[in-house]
Design an enzyme around this catalytic site. Structure first.
Site, PDB file in Angstrom:
ATOM      1  N   TYR A 109      -5.518   6.193  -9.250  1.00  0.00           N
ATOM      2  CA  TYR A 109      -6.727   5.425  -8.942  1.00  0.00           C
ATOM      3  C   TYR A 109      -7.915   5.946  -9.737  1.00  0.00           C
ATOM      4  O   TYR A 109      -8.778   5.182 -10.170  1.00  0.00           O
ATOM      5  CB  TYR A 109      -7.028   5.493  -7.444  1.00  0.00           C
ATOM      6  CG  TYR A 109      -6.121   4.641  -6.606  1.00  0.00           C
ATOM      7  CD1 TYR A 109      -6.509   3.369  -6.204  1.00  0.00           C
ATOM      8  CD2 TYR A 109      -4.873   5.095  -6.209  1.00  0.00           C
ATOM      9  CE1 TYR A 109      -5.680   2.574  -5.439  1.00  0.00           C
ATOM     10  CE2 TYR A 109      -4.023   4.312  -5.455  1.00  0.00           C
ATOM     11  CZ  TYR A 109      -4.426   3.050  -5.064  1.00  0.00           C
ATOM     12  OH  TYR A 109      -3.596   2.255  -4.321  1.00  0.00           O
ATOM     13  N   CYS A 149       0.820  -1.207   0.000  1.00  0.00           N
ATOM     14  CA  CYS A 149       0.000   0.000   0.000  1.00  0.00           C
ATOM     15  C   CYS A 149       0.855   1.259   0.000  1.00  0.00           C
ATOM     16  O   CYS A 149       1.723   1.417   0.864  1.00  0.00           O
ATOM     17  CB  CYS A 149      -0.899  -0.021   1.239  1.00  0.00           C
ATOM     18  SG  CYS A 149      -1.721   1.532   1.588  1.00  0.00           S
TER      19      CYS A 149
END
Length: 335
Positions: A176, A45
């Protein structure tokens, strides 16, 4: 990472995180105390990677313990599948959600990393990744190592905040926005926004070694973790393919400069990064096949950024070796 809201065709990140803070004065009920808290991360992450980097640069390893989740998770939670028996050795839980539910039994939102857990109660304290790294720099200052760099120096905070805000909205989140776009129009708009911002930071970095001032700051940490994932993941998986990072000369040199700085490359696990995105995002990659490439040896090539001056750690010093048990596994880095 792990929570987002797909509203219509455009990707929108749910940014309503647990805002409790661990502070020097304990005003939220959680005072800074060595050994009391455990930082839970996943190397995959980018938001968690920032906490790993900052904790290491500031020398907080002996003050704030760390637990690593595996690179993949299911709909429910990140899990401790890297640990013996699939249980975190300190918190004694198999799933990060157990710490969230311990404090909020009906917690309705995504179970995200990074998170800090209060070890005595087993309860999550915060998952507010935007604030967490800033607090490590400021609220935890009494426990920084000798020679710790000033990642969030007061005279530069307004500029760091301004740059970091744009880096977050346009680049960290921009990839994203491309990857999870639900329509061609939303994707193309997101693509244009992303590369416009990458051109902006490239122009800024063409004449200065770091984003703000002449040393590494919070702003650089925030940009680095997206750049490190760009060619292995975002270029293909998220269709951010105007050019690879390695085809953007200024940003590629800047990223290599940081990668070769202690605390950055030695916390980057390319294997887990690729496993996470390609295996978890089944809506984007239904087969779950993880690509073999790209070749990562080029991360270790000379970058030439020293010619711009700058002092990576300012008046401080580089961090020491990565502590035992926290090293990126052999074969998971560059080279």
């Amino acid at each position: 990472m792990g929570a987002y809201v797909a509203g219509g065709s455009e990707f929108n990140r749910d940014t309503n995180y647990i805002a409790t803070r661990i502070t020097a004065d304990g005003r939220d009920g959680y005072p800074v105390e060595p050994g009391r808290y455990r930082l839970i991360v996943a190397r995959a992450c980018p938001w968690a990677n920032r906490m790993i980097i900052v904790r290491r640069l500031l020398g907080l390893e002996d003050v704030l313990s760390i637990g690593f989740c595996g690179p993949t998770h299911d709909q429910r939670s990140w899990t401790f599948d890297l640990d013996p028996g699939g249980v975190d050795p300190v918190l004694k839980i198999p799933r990060l959600q157990d710490a969230y539910f311990a404090r909020f039994p009906d917690y309705p939102k995504g179970i995200t990393v990074p998170a800090i857990v209060d070890v005595p109660t087993g309860q999550v304290v915060t998952n507010d990744f935007m604030q967490m790294t800033l607090d490590l720099s400021s609220e935890w200052a009494a426990y920084h190592r000798d020679g710790a760099p000033a990642l969030y120096p007061e005279p530069l905070r307004a500029e760091i905040d301004e740059v970091a805000r744009r880096v977050y909205t346009e680049i960290n989140n921009g990839v994203y926005r491309c990857g999870f776009a639900g329509s061609q129009g939303a994707y193309e708009s997101a693509y244009d926004r992303l590369f416009s911002a990458l051109d902006w930071v490239s122009d800024r970095l063409a004449t200065q070694r770091y984003l703000v001032g002449d040393t590494i700051t919070e702003a650089d940490v925030r940009l680095f973790t997206t750049l490190a994932r760009f060619d292995p993941v975002y270029h293909g998986h998220f269709k951010c393919n105007r050019s690879k990072l390695s085809e953007m000369p200024v940003l590629w040199a800047y990223a290599r400069d940081l990668f070769q700085t202690p605390g950055f490359g030695d916390t980057t696990d390319f294997v887990q990064i690729k496993q996470h995105y390609y295996m978890v995002h089944t809506d984007v990659n239904p087969t779950g096949i993880v690509p073999k490439g790209p070749d990562l040896a080029n991360w270790l090539t000379p970058h030439g950024r020293e010619a711009l001056g700058g002092r990576p750690f300012g008046d401080g010093t580089p961090p020491g070796p990565t502590p035992p048990g926290e090293q990126v596994p052999v074969g998971h880095g560059a080279g």
